[in-house]
Design an enzyme around this catalytic site. Structure first.
Site, PDB file in Angstrom:
ATOM      1  N   HIS A 276     -10.733 -33.337 -17.112  1.00 21.47           N
ATOM      2  CA  HIS A 276      -9.310 -33.658 -17.545  1.00 21.47           C
ATOM      3  C   HIS A 276      -8.352 -33.823 -16.716  1.00 21.47           C
ATOM      4  O   HIS A 276      -8.700 -34.377 -15.339  1.00 21.47           O
ATOM      5  CB  HIS A 276      -8.949 -32.768 -18.681  1.00 21.47           C
ATOM      6  CG  HIS A 276      -7.964 -33.330 -19.661  1.00 21.47           C
ATOM      7  ND1 HIS A 276      -7.088 -34.542 -19.567  1.00 21.47           N
ATOM      8  CD2 HIS A 276      -7.329 -32.380 -20.562  1.00 21.47           C
ATOM      9  CE1 HIS A 276      -6.338 -34.381 -20.422  1.00 21.47           C
ATOM     10  NE2 HIS A 276      -6.327 -33.269 -21.087  1.00 21.47           N
ATOM     11  N   HIS A 316     -13.147 -43.170 -17.748  1.00 15.65           N
ATOM     12  CA  HIS A 316     -12.151 -42.955 -19.017  1.00 15.65           C
ATOM     13  C   HIS A 316     -12.913 -42.927 -20.376  1.00 15.65           C
ATOM     14  O   HIS A 316     -13.484 -43.827 -20.500  1.00 15.65           O
ATOM     15  CB  HIS A 316     -11.001 -43.442 -19.109  1.00 15.65           C
ATOM     16  CG  HIS A 316      -9.773 -43.004 -19.528  1.00 15.65           C
ATOM     17  ND1 HIS A 316      -9.640 -43.060 -20.920  1.00 15.65           N
ATOM     18  CD2 HIS A 316      -8.676 -42.044 -18.945  1.00 15.65           C
ATOM     19  CE1 HIS A 316      -8.445 -41.943 -21.122  1.00 15.65           C
ATOM     20  NE2 HIS A 316      -7.926 -41.828 -20.078  1.00 15.65           N
ATOM     21  N   ASP A 372      -5.908 -40.181 -12.455  1.00 12.16           N
ATOM     22  CA  ASP A 372      -5.830 -39.211 -11.385  1.00 12.16           C
ATOM     23  C   ASP A 372      -6.436 -39.723  -9.899  1.00 12.16           C
ATOM     24  O   ASP A 372      -6.296 -38.951  -9.103  1.00 12.16           O
ATOM     25  CB  ASP A 372      -6.817 -38.204 -11.819  1.00 12.16           C
ATOM     26  CG  ASP A 372      -6.416 -37.499 -13.182  1.00 12.16           C
ATOM     27  OD1 ASP A 372      -7.112 -37.586 -14.030  1.00 12.16           O
ATOM     28  OD2 ASP A 372      -5.301 -36.895 -13.028  1.00 12.16           O
TER      29      ASP A 372
HETATM   30  C1  SDX Z   1      -7.647 -37.572 -17.850  1.00 10.66           C
HETATM   31  O1  SDX Z   1      -8.367 -38.547 -22.467  1.00 10.66           O
HETATM   32  C2  SDX Z   1      -7.382 -38.909 -21.768  1.00 10.66           C
HETATM   33  O2  SDX Z   1      -6.422 -39.627 -22.198  1.00 10.66           O
HETATM   34  C3  SDX Z   1      -7.218 -38.302 -20.435  1.00 10.66           C
HETATM   35  C4  SDX Z   1      -6.031 -38.626 -19.431  1.00 10.66           C
HETATM   36  C5  SDX Z   1      -4.708 -38.200 -20.004  1.00 10.66           C
HETATM   37  O3  SDX Z   1      -3.925 -38.720 -19.644  1.00 10.66           O
HETATM   38  O4  SDX Z   1      -4.775 -37.259 -20.862  1.00 10.66           O
HETATM   39  O5  SDX Z   1      -6.222 -39.861 -19.293  1.00 10.66           O
HETATM   40  C6  SDX Z   1      -6.116 -37.742 -18.024  1.00 10.66           C
HETATM   41  O6  SDX Z   1      -8.081 -36.520 -18.098  1.00 10.66           O
HETATM   42  C7  SDX Z   1      -8.453 -38.739 -16.797  1.00 10.66           C
HETATM   43  C8  SDX Z   1     -10.031 -38.565 -16.768  1.00 10.66           C
HETATM   44  C9  SDX Z   1     -10.067 -37.717 -15.439  1.00 10.66           C
HETATM   45  N1  SDX Z   1     -11.446 -37.313 -15.194  1.00 10.66           N
HETATM   46  C10 SDX Z   1     -12.123 -37.689 -14.214  1.00 10.66           C
HETATM   47  O7  SDX Z   1     -11.614 -38.531 -13.451  1.00 10.66           O
HETATM   48  C11 SDX Z   1     -13.299 -37.180 -14.023  1.00 10.66           C
HETATM   49  C12 SDX Z   1     -14.624 -37.910 -13.946  1.00 10.66           C
HETATM   50  N2  SDX Z   1     -14.766 -38.859 -15.109  1.00 10.66           N
HETATM   51  C13 SDX Z   1     -15.654 -38.333 -16.023  1.00 10.66           C
HETATM   52  O8  SDX Z   1     -16.091 -36.864 -15.956  1.00 10.66           O
HETATM   53  C14 SDX Z   1     -15.633 -39.431 -17.289  1.00 10.66           C
HETATM   54  O9  SDX Z   1     -15.494 -40.577 -16.800  1.00 10.66           O
HETATM   55  C15 SDX Z   1     -14.640 -38.847 -18.381  1.00 10.66           C
HETATM   56  C16 SDX Z   1     -14.857 -37.280 -18.678  1.00 10.66           C
HETATM   57  C17 SDX Z   1     -13.174 -39.153 -17.891  1.00 10.66           C
HETATM   58  C18 SDX Z   1     -14.976 -39.703 -19.489  1.00 10.66           C
HETATM   59  O10 SDX Z   1     -16.345 -39.351 -20.010  1.00 10.66           O
HETATM   60  P1  SDX Z   1     -17.141 -40.007 -21.213  1.00 10.66           P
HETATM   61  O11 SDX Z   1     -16.178 -40.736 -22.016  1.00 10.66           O
HETATM   62  O12 SDX Z   1     -17.691 -38.658 -22.170  1.00 10.66           O
HETATM   63  O13 SDX Z   1     -18.106 -40.854 -20.521  1.00 10.66           O
HETATM   64  P2  SDX Z   1     -19.585 -40.273 -20.441  1.00 10.66           P
HETATM   65  O14 SDX Z   1     -19.457 -39.067 -19.627  1.00 10.66           O
HETATM   66  O15 SDX Z   1     -20.326 -40.339 -21.504  1.00 10.66           O
HETATM   67  O16 SDX Z   1     -20.234 -41.312 -19.444  1.00 10.66           O
HETATM   68  C19 SDX Z   1     -20.675 -42.541 -19.624  1.00 10.66           C
HETATM   69  C20 SDX Z   1     -21.667 -42.949 -18.645  1.00 10.66           C
HETATM   70  C21 SDX Z   1     -22.719 -41.935 -18.138  1.00 10.66           C
HETATM   71  O17 SDX Z   1     -23.588 -42.293 -17.486  1.00 10.66           O
HETATM   72  P3  SDX Z   1     -25.096 -42.423 -18.366  1.00 10.66           P
HETATM   73  O18 SDX Z   1     -25.410 -41.263 -19.186  1.00 10.66           O
HETATM   74  O19 SDX Z   1     -24.850 -43.518 -19.345  1.00 10.66           O
HETATM   75  O20 SDX Z   1     -26.003 -42.914 -17.310  1.00 10.66           O
HETATM   76  O21 SDX Z   1     -20.679 -42.981 -17.406  1.00 10.66           O
HETATM   77  C22 SDX Z   1     -21.105 -41.961 -16.219  1.00 10.66           C
HETATM   78  C23 SDX Z   1     -21.846 -40.766 -17.087  1.00 10.66           C
HETATM   79  O22 SDX Z   1     -22.763 -40.052 -16.228  1.00 10.66           O
HETATM   80  N3  SDX Z   1     -19.862 -41.686 -15.826  1.00 10.66           N
HETATM   81  C24 SDX Z   1     -19.848 -41.326 -14.356  1.00 10.66           C
HETATM   82  C25 SDX Z   1     -18.342 -40.880 -14.292  1.00 10.66           C
HETATM   83  N4  SDX Z   1     -17.857 -41.203 -15.458  1.00 10.66           N
HETATM   84  C26 SDX Z   1     -18.711 -41.473 -16.414  1.00 10.66           C
HETATM   85  N5  SDX Z   1     -20.631 -41.666 -13.367  1.00 10.66           N
HETATM   86  C27 SDX Z   1     -20.002 -41.403 -12.150  1.00 10.66           C
HETATM   87  N6  SDX Z   1     -18.819 -41.097 -12.048  1.00 10.66           N
HETATM   88  C28 SDX Z   1     -17.969 -40.916 -13.256  1.00 10.66           C
HETATM   89  N7  SDX Z   1     -16.743 -40.625 -12.770  1.00 10.66           N
END
Ligand code: SDX
Length: 443
Positions: A276, A316, A372
């Site tokens: 997050h 996201h 971010d």
């Molecule tokens: C913020 O919610 C908000 O509004 C948050 C925010 C706010 O203003 O409050 O916008 C602020 O928190 C932004 C997000 C910051 N986090 C990151 O940058 C961390 C990296 N991102 C991920 O951890 C992820 O993208 C999330 C947590 C942000 C979202 O995750 P989801 O929606 O649960 O998606 P998922 O984990 O189910 O991913 C779907 C697929 C998966 O692959 P498969 O299992 O389908 O093969 O996408 C992949 C994931 O492994 N994936 C990534 C990835 N994010 C998702 N692979 C590599 N790098 C990534 N960053």
């Protein structure tokens, strides 16, 4: 056998047929949703609890009705109370936005002037706050210090428990918006081993924060105008984001009718997580780990293998296109880096983004830079330590957390948040034990 369990609602509805009983049910549709409570009528036996919805991490569940922030993840749209984020970031002042998020309308000049005056004259914190800042080690993470500091404010303002008194909510908004920068700056100065700098009431919000961070022996701190503008814009971009993890935490904790300081402390704690708000810190550590643009292909391969870390700052839950905030922050990066010099990390970030956005692994998963990805570069260019970036996020998000908290409190449909579960444990079994309780502690 079929028989509707309830009179078919005249409006839109789902017709559900339960293959276990052959019974059919009509469930009303409102706002393109169904109330999962309406599923409770679906049973096999009369004594059953009734059907529930199951949605781990609320991937497809609305927890509330809200008028504060609108996001369209596919179109990359973000609006605060209907105003597009790019227009607000380009022209507005953070305190003006804090007012807008709570009240739903932009302040009049008189409202704005009074609000700025109130916030300005509440930036001091009780002197005791300094003493427990001293209790932290020099290398304490500032998010731990901020979580503790905000929770502690609850003890200094016991009347904040009167959450149904609008005047108590008004002063809590003022105090938290005013004091977050002060507590954050005290945490920064403690870690640096530098004396605390008290608020300068002659300075605007962003400039005062930078003064509490950076002033040394000069009588008055002059923030660089590009840095002050960057802080103001970044605070606006981070002010709210509908039902994200930390806002959900504030709403859930606030639903127990605890005071707003304790509810916001829960939000700070949730924001700390690397998935997050902690992602901006994690982005910089990732760029440091990559070290040089020549290492990017190997790093990307590791991410795609699923064995390495995620591409932090990408992806996201809601945005399945470019986060509109990331676009604005990227432009801000250029302004700040012109002052501080193009950073090595920026070169790596730009190349990393270019490669990722042309790679099907990321494109197929709709993984684009989020807010971010570039913020950390700006904060680094402004010489904030990496572990301080999420503190800056928390200062800004306080405006959204409080507005969402109050909207929850005033929503007649809301009650204490208490989800159900699908029990997967043992059925009843008899207890017996052969333990010897004489507590013989062997040497
Ligand atoms: C913020 O919610 C908000 O509004 C948050 C925010 C706010 O203003 O409050 O916008 C602020 O928190 C932004 C997000 C910051 N986090 C990151 O940058 C961390 C990296 N991102 C991920 O951890 C992820 O993208 C999330 C947590 C942000 C979202 O995750 P989801 O929606 O649960 O998606 P998922 O984990 O189910 O991913 C779907 C697929 C998966 O692959 P498969 O299992 O389908 O093969 O996408 C992949 C994931 O492994 N994936 C990534 C990835 N994010 C998702 N692979 C590599 N790098 C990534 N960053």
């Amino acid at each position: 056998m079929s028989g509707t369990s309830a009179a078919a609602p005249s409006g839109d509805h789902l017709e559900i047929k339960d293959s276990r009983t052959g019974k059919s049910y009509n469930v009303p549709i409102t706002d393109d949703t169904i109330r999962t409570a309406d599923l409770k009528q679906i049973k096999v036996n009369a004594e059953d609890f009734g059907m529930m919805g199951y949605d781990p991490a609320f991937m497809n569940t609305a927890s509330c009705r809200s008028a504060i922030t609108f996001i369209d993840g596919d179109k990359g749209i973000l609006r605060y109370r209907g105003y597009p984020i790019d227009q607000l970031a380009a022209k507005a002042d953070f305190l003006e936005i804090a007012w807008l998020l709570r009240h739903g309308e932009l302040p009049t000049q008189a409202e704005y002037d009074q609000w700025v005056k109130d916030v300005t004259y509440h930036t001091y914190v009780h002197e005791n706050i300094k003493h427990f800042m001293e209790g932290f080690r020099y290398d304490a993470h500032p998010m731990s210090m901020l979580t503790a500091g905000v929770a502690a404010l609850s003890s200094f303002y016991p009347t904040a428990k009167n959450i149904h008194d609008e005047k108590e909510r008004d002063i809590a908004f003022v105090r938290l918006i005013a004091k977050m920068p002060t507590i954050a700056a005290f945490a920064y100065r403690h870690v640096k081993g530098m004396p605390y700098v008290y608020p300068d009431n002659s300075l605007p919000y962003a400039e005062n924060f930078l003064s509490m961070i950076a002033r040394m022996s000069e009588p008055k701190y002059e923030a660089h105008p590009v840095y002050a503008k960057a802080i103001n814009i970044l605070f606006i971009l981070h002010a709210d984001h509908e039902q994200n993890c930390s806002t959900n935490a504030v709403r859930a904790v606030g639903s127990s009718h605890v005071d707003p300081y304790s509810a916001v402390a829960a939000g700070v704690a949730a924001l700390y997580g690397p998935l997050h708000g902690g992602a901006n810190e994690a982005v910089l550590r990732m760029l440091e780990h990559i070290g040089h643009v020549k290492n990017i292909p190997a790093f990307i391969a590791e991410v795609k293998s699923g064995k390495g870390e995620k591409l932090m700052g990408f992806g996201h839950r809601v945005y399945k296109s470019y986060d509109p905030r990331a676009k604005i922050v990227k432009g801000l990066c250029d302004d700040v880096l012109k002052i501080s010099g193009m950073s090595h990390d920026m070169e790596i970030a730009l190349e990393l983004e270019r490669i990722a956005l042309s790679d099907d692994y990321f494109v197929s998963r709709k993984l684009y830079p989020n807010v971010d990805f570039y913020t950390g570069l700006i904060y680094r260019a402004m010489h904030f330590p990496t572990d301080y970036f999420t503190v800056l996020f928390a200062i800004a998000r306080t405006a959204g957390w409080l507005s969402q908290w109050e909207e929850m409190l005033l929503d007649k449909e809301q009650k204490i948040a208490r989800p159900r579960q699908i029990y997967t444990g043992y059925a009843e079994r008899p207890y017996s034990t052969k333990l010897d309780y004489s507590h013989k502690i062997t040497k």
